[in-house]
Design a protein around this motif. Structure first.
Motif, mmCIF file in Angstrom:
data_model
loop_
_atom_site.group_PDB
_atom_site.id
_atom_site.type_symbol
_atom_site.label_atom_id
_atom_site.label_comp_id
_atom_site.label_asym_id
_atom_site.label_seq_id
_atom_site.Cartn_x
_atom_site.Cartn_y
_atom_site.Cartn_z
ATOM 1 N N TRP A 364 0.848 -1.196 0.000
ATOM 2 C CA TRP A 364 0.000 0.000 0.000
ATOM 3 C C TRP A 364 0.877 1.237 0.000
ATOM 4 O O TRP A 364 1.859 1.258 0.731
ATOM 5 C CB TRP A 364 -0.887 -0.021 1.252
ATOM 6 C CG TRP A 364 -1.866 1.088 1.264
ATOM 7 C CD1 TRP A 364 -3.120 1.084 0.747
ATOM 8 C CD2 TRP A 364 -1.656 2.399 1.806
ATOM 9 N NE1 TRP A 364 -3.697 2.313 0.930
ATOM 10 C CE2 TRP A 364 -2.823 3.138 1.566
ATOM 11 C CE3 TRP A 364 -0.586 3.030 2.449
ATOM 12 C CZ2 TRP A 364 -2.960 4.466 1.969
ATOM 13 C CZ3 TRP A 364 -0.713 4.352 2.843
ATOM 14 C CH2 TRP A 364 -1.904 5.060 2.601
ATOM 15 N N PRO A 365 0.620 2.288 -0.724
ATOM 16 C CA PRO A 365 -0.511 2.478 -1.652
ATOM 17 C C PRO A 365 -0.164 2.152 -3.098
ATOM 18 O O PRO A 365 -0.828 2.639 -3.996
ATOM 19 C CB PRO A 365 -0.776 3.980 -1.488
ATOM 20 C CG PRO A 365 0.600 4.568 -1.285
ATOM 21 C CD PRO A 365 1.415 3.522 -0.573
ATOM 22 N N ASN A 366 0.853 1.327 -3.302
ATOM 23 C CA ASN A 366 1.329 1.076 -4.667
ATOM 24 C C ASN A 366 0.814 -0.223 -5.274
ATOM 25 O O ASN A 366 1.260 -0.613 -6.351
ATOM 26 C CB ASN A 366 2.856 1.091 -4.684
ATOM 27 C CG ASN A 366 3.394 2.453 -4.265
ATOM 28 O OD1 ASN A 366 2.836 3.475 -4.660
ATOM 29 N ND2 ASN A 366 4.427 2.466 -3.444
ATOM 30 N N ILE A 367 -0.099 -0.910 -4.575
ATOM 31 C CA ILE A 367 -0.665 -2.123 -5.160
ATOM 32 C C ILE A 367 -1.730 -1.683 -6.162
ATOM 33 O O ILE A 367 -2.675 -0.991 -5.786
ATOM 34 C CB ILE A 367 -1.294 -3.015 -4.065
ATOM 35 C CG1 ILE A 367 -0.241 -3.384 -3.008
ATOM 36 C CG2 ILE A 367 -1.913 -4.269 -4.685
ATOM 37 C CD1 ILE A 367 -0.801 -4.023 -1.757
ATOM 38 N N PRO A 368 -1.572 -2.042 -7.445
ATOM 39 C CA PRO A 368 -2.562 -1.592 -8.427
ATOM 40 C C PRO A 368 -3.953 -2.126 -8.049
ATOM 41 O O PRO A 368 -4.076 -3.294 -7.662
ATOM 42 C CB PRO A 368 -2.078 -2.205 -9.737
ATOM 43 C CG PRO A 368 -0.648 -2.575 -9.506
ATOM 44 C CD PRO A 368 -0.509 -2.858 -8.043
ATOM 45 N N ALA A 369 -4.972 -1.254 -8.100
ATOM 46 C CA ALA A 369 -6.335 -1.667 -7.749
ATOM 47 C C ALA A 369 -6.925 -2.483 -8.887
ATOM 48 O O ALA A 369 -6.977 -2.000 -10.019
ATOM 49 C CB ALA A 369 -7.198 -0.437 -7.491
ATOM 50 N N PRO A 370 -7.337 -3.707 -8.605
ATOM 51 C CA PRO A 370 -8.081 -4.408 -9.643
ATOM 52 C C PRO A 370 -9.372 -3.639 -9.941
ATOM 53 O O PRO A 370 -9.998 -3.094 -9.034
ATOM 54 C CB PRO A 370 -8.389 -5.777 -9.034
ATOM 55 C CG PRO A 370 -7.999 -5.718 -7.608
ATOM 56 C CD PRO A 370 -7.217 -4.471 -7.373
ATOM 57 N N VAL A 371 -9.719 -3.575 -11.232
ATOM 58 C CA VAL A 371 -10.889 -2.803 -11.645
ATOM 59 C C VAL A 371 -11.941 -3.754 -12.196
ATOM 60 O O VAL A 371 -11.630 -4.655 -12.964
ATOM 61 C CB VAL A 371 -10.472 -1.767 -12.711
ATOM 62 C CG1 VAL A 371 -11.694 -1.051 -13.272
ATOM 63 C CG2 VAL A 371 -9.503 -0.752 -12.108
ATOM 64 N N VAL A 372 -13.174 -3.563 -11.759
ATOM 65 C CA VAL A 372 -14.280 -4.390 -12.255
ATOM 66 C C VAL A 372 -15.378 -3.466 -12.773
ATOM 67 O O VAL A 372 -15.364 -2.265 -12.533
ATOM 68 C CB VAL A 372 -14.840 -5.314 -11.156
ATOM 69 C CG1 VAL A 372 -13.770 -6.271 -10.659
ATOM 70 C CG2 VAL A 372 -15.404 -4.494 -9.981
ATOM 71 N N ARG A 373 -16.326 -4.079 -13.474
ATOM 72 C CA ARG A 373 -17.508 -3.345 -13.926
ATOM 73 C C ARG A 373 -18.728 -3.914 -13.232
ATOM 74 O O ARG A 373 -18.788 -5.115 -12.986
ATOM 75 C CB ARG A 373 -17.692 -3.587 -15.422
ATOM 76 C CG ARG A 373 -17.250 -2.423 -16.211
ATOM 77 C CD ARG A 373 -17.735 -2.487 -17.641
ATOM 78 N NE ARG A 373 -16.669 -1.883 -18.417
ATOM 79 C CZ ARG A 373 -16.374 -2.209 -19.647
ATOM 80 N NH1 ARG A 373 -17.068 -3.124 -20.282
ATOM 81 N NH2 ARG A 373 -15.375 -1.608 -20.260
ATOM 82 N N GLU A 374 -19.701 -3.069 -12.984
ATOM 83 C CA GLU A 374 -20.893 -3.542 -12.296
ATOM 84 C C GLU A 374 -21.522 -4.696 -13.072
ATOM 85 O O GLU A 374 -21.654 -4.645 -14.290
ATOM 86 C CB GLU A 374 -21.915 -2.407 -12.151
ATOM 87 C CG GLU A 374 -23.074 -2.870 -11.271
ATOM 88 C CD GLU A 374 -24.061 -1.774 -10.923
ATOM 89 O OE1 GLU A 374 -23.913 -0.646 -11.422
ATOM 90 O OE2 GLU A 374 -24.983 -2.077 -10.146
ATOM 91 N N GLY A 375 -21.890 -5.729 -12.349
ATOM 92 C CA GLY A 375 -22.555 -6.881 -12.948
ATOM 93 C C GLY A 375 -21.610 -8.015 -13.286
ATOM 94 O O GLY A 375 -22.055 -9.143 -13.513
ATOM 95 N N GLU A 376 -20.309 -7.727 -13.311
ATOM 96 C CA GLU A 376 -19.374 -8.775 -13.725
ATOM 97 C C GLU A 376 -19.250 -9.883 -12.687
ATOM 98 O O GLU A 376 -19.368 -9.648 -11.484
ATOM 99 C CB GLU A 376 -17.986 -8.169 -13.964
ATOM 100 C CG GLU A 376 -17.908 -7.393 -15.263
ATOM 101 C CD GLU A 376 -16.500 -6.874 -15.540
ATOM 102 O OE1 GLU A 376 -16.249 -6.513 -16.697
ATOM 103 O OE2 GLU A 376 -15.666 -6.828 -14.609
ATOM 104 N N LEU A 377 -18.961 -11.060 -13.211
ATOM 105 C CA LEU A 377 -18.625 -12.189 -12.359
ATOM 106 C C LEU A 377 -17.098 -12.304 -12.372
ATOM 107 O O LEU A 377 -16.495 -12.406 -13.441
ATOM 108 C CB LEU A 377 -19.278 -13.458 -12.897
ATOM 109 C CG LEU A 377 -19.127 -14.703 -12.045
ATOM 110 C CD1 LEU A 377 -19.791 -14.509 -10.683
ATOM 111 C CD2 LEU A 377 -19.746 -15.899 -12.757
ATOM 112 N N VAL A 378 -16.509 -12.238 -11.200
ATOM 113 C CA VAL A 378 -15.057 -12.102 -11.097
ATOM 114 C C VAL A 378 -14.496 -13.299 -10.344
ATOM 115 O O VAL A 378 -15.026 -13.694 -9.306
ATOM 116 C CB VAL A 378 -14.701 -10.803 -10.332
ATOM 117 C CG1 VAL A 378 -13.200 -10.612 -10.243
ATOM 118 C CG2 VAL A 378 -15.366 -9.589 -10.979
ATOM 119 N N LYS A 379 -13.446 -13.876 -10.890
ATOM 120 C CA LYS A 379 -12.761 -14.953 -10.175
ATOM 121 C C LYS A 379 -11.490 -14.382 -9.566
ATOM 122 O O LYS A 379 -10.719 -13.703 -10.253
ATOM 123 C CB LYS A 379 -12.417 -16.080 -11.145
ATOM 124 C CG LYS A 379 -11.704 -17.245 -10.499
ATOM 125 C CD LYS A 379 -11.488 -18.333 -11.536
ATOM 126 C CE LYS A 379 -10.659 -19.465 -10.976
ATOM 127 N NZ LYS A 379 -10.515 -20.512 -11.997
#
Ligand code: C2O
Ligand code: CU
Length: 459
Positions: A364-379
């Motif tokens: 932290w704070p240099n860990i890249p934030a994973p980005v998602v979109r609303e509705g997505e199913l994420v593994k």
């Protein structure tokens, strides 16, 4: 989805902007108009806590208690909690651990709000939709704050049956200004919150709103009564829980029921730091011991009135990911796959070179934030390459366990805090259904402070 964002934008106190057009809370969120409002006020302040034995410890408390008051609400109600900060020199917030609130209510200082400064206040509001066991804690300098006592239990009970729906808690139209007290636990079940916490260096077990016991917390239950113990791990270390004296079930994990929870006898179970297990049994005619960390002298002693405690459970450790039956249906195809590799490594934290806890090689704070979109199913695949256990806690979402170390989950287990041991690999699935910027971190809060903190962002 504007009604899921920033419901709690009513600040006051130092540095806050007044809300000129403050409306009654029922106007702020269409779907809950007419919902009963369950109002609480929690004041953070230092206090001396007297433990069961009479020993005293200094703590940071809500309302002079650690754990703070148990907030019991019912499904369908609107929860409104006013936090007042009377700490002399500490910022405070309320984070609803495991309750997937709208992001503006998440209580993360520096992300979803500023910390409430001494003398200030903040009002949190969220609809109680998901019944289950949760907890709340301050989320500014979380490690010392939680350790010192700024936490408490939150229980969302099932919606009342119509005939129960009496005048106990008022509807907003009837008496908008009055304070509600906590909802009653369900009739016929002996339903209790339990937290095990090292307070001021003393291992304690606290039941409901009683002062923490520095030993066995006593609970009296008549034989034949169904018992539900909602156990929360509030420390930085996992807890080994054992139930002896009666067969029991793990009825729920992290606020979600485990379908087809089978009865076990003598097994022990590991509770992640920050996690909750609801343990249920029918009270026999002889005492039942809920032991913590295999100790005969720490936990809860449930008695029908008399009788000696049984020895602590010493059976095999039960793996909750394998506990259910019927398997977990494959939720794929996935819209996105994310990997978190957990490790230890040198890093610069606050300008100081440190041996830190890393995610994908960064802190932290240099860990890249994973980005998602609303509705997505994420593994999410979580691999621990280090030598420490990391109870991973994504805010705002529950995840479905797909597999642990290549072994598919025995049945559907939803979790918000899961212990990834050294060398382990977990695969979990998340539905991106709660837009915002969400903190994710290890709930060994010392590890979180040493780098293992990042965010999940919606684009
Ligand atoms: Cu229990 Cu980020 O919190
Ligand atoms: Cu960790």
């Amino acid at each position: 989805v504007p009604d899921r964002l920033n419901l709690g934008a009513h600040h006051s106190g130092s540095g806050a902007r007044p809300v000129a057009d403050a409306k009654p809370v029922t106007d702020l969120r269409g779907p809950v108009t007419g919902a009963k409002i369950r109002r609480f006020t929690l004041t953070a302040r230092p206090a001396t806590i007297t433990l069961g034995s009479g020993k005293q410890v200094e703590a940071w408390t809500f309302d002079g208690r650690a754990p703070g008051p148990t907030l019991r609400v019912r499904q369908g109600e609107l929860v409104e909690v006013r936090l007042r900060n009377a700490m002399p020199d500490l910022g405070v917030t309320l984070h609803w651990h495991g309750y997937d609130v709208p992001v503006g209510e998440d209580g993360v200082a520096g992300v979803t709000q500023d910390a409430v400064r001494p003398g200030g206040e903040f009002v949190y509001r969220f609809p109680a939709e998901d019944a289950g066991s949760y907890w709340y804690h301050s989320h500014d300098l979380s490690d010392p704050a939680v350790r010192m006592g700024l936490y408490g239990m939150l229980v969302v009970g099932p919606a009342p049956a119509p005939e129960e729906d009496s005048a106990k808690s008022e509807s907003p139209q009837q008496s908008p200004a009055s304070e509600s007290s906590a909802a009653e636990p369900p009739a016929g079940v002996s339903d209790h919150t339990v937290s095990v916490h090292v307070l001021g260096g003393v291992p304690t077990a606290a039941v409901d709103d009683r002062p923490p016991a520095d030993g066995l917390a006593p609970l009296r239950v008549s034989p034949g009564t169904p018992v539900r113990l909602r156990v929360t791990g509030t420390d930085n270390a996992p807890r080994i829980l054992g139930v002896s004296g009666a067969p029991y079930r793990i009825a729920a994990v992290d606020g979600r029921d485990l379908p087809a929870a089978r009865e076990v006898t003598g097994e022990r179970v590991r509770l992640a730091a920050g996690g909750r297990h609801d343990l249920t049994f029918t009270m026999p005619a002889t005492p039942v011991l809920l032991s913590a960390d295999d100790r005969a002298d720490l936990g809860v002693l449930v008695t029908p009135g008399s009788g000696a405690a049984p020895p602590p459970a010493s059976g095999p450790l039960l793996d909750v990911t394998a506990y259910g039956t019927g398997g977990t249906p494959d939720p794929g195809p996935f819209d996105r796959e994310i990997t978190w590799v957990l490790d230890r490594g040198p890093a610069v934290l606050d300008g100081v070179p440190t041996l830190a806890h890393t995610v994908n090689g960064a802190v932290w704070p240099n860990i890249p934030a994973p980005v998602v979109r609303e509705g997505e199913l994420v593994k999410i695949t979580v691999a621990n390459r280090g030598r420490d256990t990391h109870p991973m806690h994504p805010h705002g979402h529950h995840v479905l366990v797909l597999s642990r170390n290549g072994v598919p989950a025995g049945g559907p287990v939803w979790t918000d805090t899961f212990d990834v041991g050294p060398g382990e690999v977990w695969e979990v699935a998340l539905r991106a259904d709660n837009p915002g910027i969400w903190m994710s971190h290890c709930h060994d809060l010392g590890h979180a402070a040493l780098g293992m903190t990042f965010h999940l962002a919606y684009e």
